[in-house]
Structure formats: structure tokens, C-alpha cells
Write an enzyme that holds these catalytic residues in place. Structure first.
Site, PDB file in Angstrom:
ATOM      1  N   GLY A  45       0.790  -1.229   0.000  1.00 31.20           N
ATOM      2  CA  GLY A  45       0.000   0.000   0.000  1.00 31.20           C
ATOM      3  C   GLY A  45       0.818   1.273   0.000  1.00 31.20           C
ATOM      4  O   GLY A  45       0.286   2.358   0.170  1.00 31.20           O
ATOM      5  N   HIS A  46       2.133   1.190  -0.196  1.00 28.22           N
ATOM      6  CA  HIS A  46       2.995   2.375  -0.081  1.00 28.22           C
ATOM      7  C   HIS A  46       3.920   2.460  -1.283  1.00 28.22           C
ATOM      8  O   HIS A  46       5.013   1.917  -1.244  1.00 28.22           O
ATOM      9  CB  HIS A  46       3.818   2.279   1.199  1.00 28.22           C
ATOM     10  CG  HIS A  46       4.495   3.547   1.586  1.00 28.22           C
ATOM     11  ND1 HIS A  46       5.791   3.829   1.225  1.00 28.22           N
ATOM     12  CD2 HIS A  46       4.074   4.605   2.310  1.00 28.22           C
ATOM     13  CE1 HIS A  46       6.147   5.009   1.732  1.00 28.22           C
ATOM     14  NE2 HIS A  46       5.118   5.491   2.397  1.00 28.22           N
ATOM     15  N   PHE A  47       3.620   3.029  -2.273  1.00 27.88           N
ATOM     16  CA  PHE A  47       2.470   3.760  -2.789  1.00 27.88           C
ATOM     17  C   PHE A  47       1.840   2.963  -3.920  1.00 27.88           C
ATOM     18  O   PHE A  47       2.501   2.092  -4.482  1.00 27.88           O
ATOM     19  CB  PHE A  47       2.904   5.131  -3.305  1.00 27.88           C
ATOM     20  CG  PHE A  47       3.354   6.069  -2.226  1.00 27.88           C
ATOM     21  CD1 PHE A  47       2.425   6.780  -1.481  1.00 27.88           C
ATOM     22  CD2 PHE A  47       4.693   6.237  -1.953  1.00 27.88           C
ATOM     23  CE1 PHE A  47       2.837   7.669  -0.501  1.00 27.88           C
ATOM     24  CE2 PHE A  47       5.103   7.126  -0.968  1.00 27.88           C
ATOM     25  CZ  PHE A  47       4.180   7.837  -0.239  1.00 27.88           C
ATOM     26  N   PRO A  51       5.879   1.343  -5.468  1.00 27.69           N
ATOM     27  CA  PRO A  51       6.273   1.032  -4.099  1.00 27.69           C
ATOM     28  C   PRO A  51       7.654   1.583  -3.723  1.00 27.69           C
ATOM     29  O   PRO A  51       8.608   1.461  -4.497  1.00 27.69           O
ATOM     30  CB  PRO A  51       6.283  -0.497  -4.078  1.00 27.69           C
ATOM     31  CG  PRO A  51       6.489  -0.906  -5.495  1.00 27.69           C
ATOM     32  CD  PRO A  51       5.851   0.164  -6.326  1.00 27.69           C
ATOM     33  N   ILE A  52       7.708   2.234  -2.567  1.00 25.95           N
ATOM     34  CA  ILE A  52       8.979   2.638  -1.964  1.00 25.95           C
ATOM     35  C   ILE A  52       8.925   2.275  -0.482  1.00 25.95           C
ATOM     36  O   ILE A  52       7.853   2.123   0.102  1.00 25.95           O
ATOM     37  CB  ILE A  52       9.304   4.139  -2.147  1.00 25.95           C
ATOM     38  CG1 ILE A  52       8.286   5.032  -1.422  1.00 25.95           C
ATOM     39  CG2 ILE A  52       9.386   4.502  -3.619  1.00 25.95           C
ATOM     40  CD1 ILE A  52       8.733   6.474  -1.321  1.00 25.95           C
TER      41      ILE A  52
END
Length: 146
Positions: A45-47, A51-52
Site C-alpha cells: 500500500g505504499h504507494f 512502491p517505496i
């Protein structure tokens, strides 16, 4: 106390263990590394579609390697099979410079500022495999053997 014994004494387990290896250990500092697996729970969920690694996870990685592992080493004479380290983060100030992507390996380098009255304060930095500075700051914690 060797690196594997230090990692074994950490009060964390997967999926919240962010230490793969400790590469240097002394009374004045420690370094180690961790690879952020693409399957890690926080990437979902990030992002969205980009994703990071969250900053709080980078800070936790720096705290686990740079403060907790060093603290366990410094308390090596007080830790046994019946006496375990008790840890509490007391403060942190971290500046972030570049993102860490899934499957990226980072190295944490920590220098002890002081360890007295069970409080350990360290200057900690994280670099990526290209030797680029990811983040740096100071992290403090209380650590005792109980």
C-alpha cells in the site's frame, strides 16, 4: 559475542526483523546490512503502483542495526540464556535524501556518541549499493539486560 549471537538476541522476528548481516562491530560502532524484499508487507500500500520503503521502516532498520545490535554488543557480559536485552527507543531525528526501492540492499553505519546510565545515543547513516546516502540522523534508546 559474534554477529550471529547478536542477531539471535534481537527482540524481533520476521516480518519485523530488518537485519540480515553485521559486518563490523566494535566498542565505538557497528555496521550491517539488510535487503528489502519485494514481498514485504508494507509495499502493498505504499504507494499505489510505485512502491517505496516507508521512512518509518528505514528508521527502524537504522535503529535495529545501529542502536539495538550495538547495545547488545556493549552489554555482552550481562546477556545470557536467562538474561535478555530490554530495549526502548527514546528519540530519533532522521533526514531522508533518496528512496529505497523493493529488492534494494542497504548498509547501516553507526557511531556511538555515548553509552551511559543505560542510554545509548548514536549517529547513524544508511547508504545504498551505489554508495549513495539514503538517510542519516541520531537515534537514542534505553537498553538493559534483564
Amino acid at each position: 559475542m559474534n554477529p550471529k549471537q547478536i542477531i539471535k538476541n534481537l527482540p524481533y522476528q520476521k516480518p519485523f526483523l530488518f537485519v540480515d548481516e553485521l559486518t563490523e562491530i566494535s566498542e565505538s560502532g557497528i555496521s550491517g546490512n539488510y535487503t528489502f524484499k519485494e514481498s514485504a508487507f508494507f509495499y502493498e500500500g505504499h504507494f499505489k503502483e510505485n512502491p517505496i520503503t516507508p521512512g518509518v521502516i528505514l528508521t527502524e532498520t537504522m535503529a535495529q542495526i545501529g542502536v539495538v545490535c550495538l547495545g547488545i554488543f556493549l552489554l555482552k557480559d550481562k546477556i545470557s540464556t536467562t538474561t535478555k536485552p530490554q530495549i526502548a527507543l527514546t528519540s530519533n531525528v532522521v533526514d531522508f535524501y533518496i528512496p529505497v526501492l523493493p529488492n534494494e540492499k542497504v548498509t547501516v553505519i553507526s557511531e556511538k556518541e555515548y553509552f551511559r546510565f543505560n542510554k545509548l545515543k548514536c549517529r547513524v547513516k544508511m547508504i545504498n549499493s551505489k554508495n549513495e546516502l539514503v538517510c542519516r540522523g541520531t537515534i537514542s534508546g534505553m537498553i538493559i539486560a534483564k
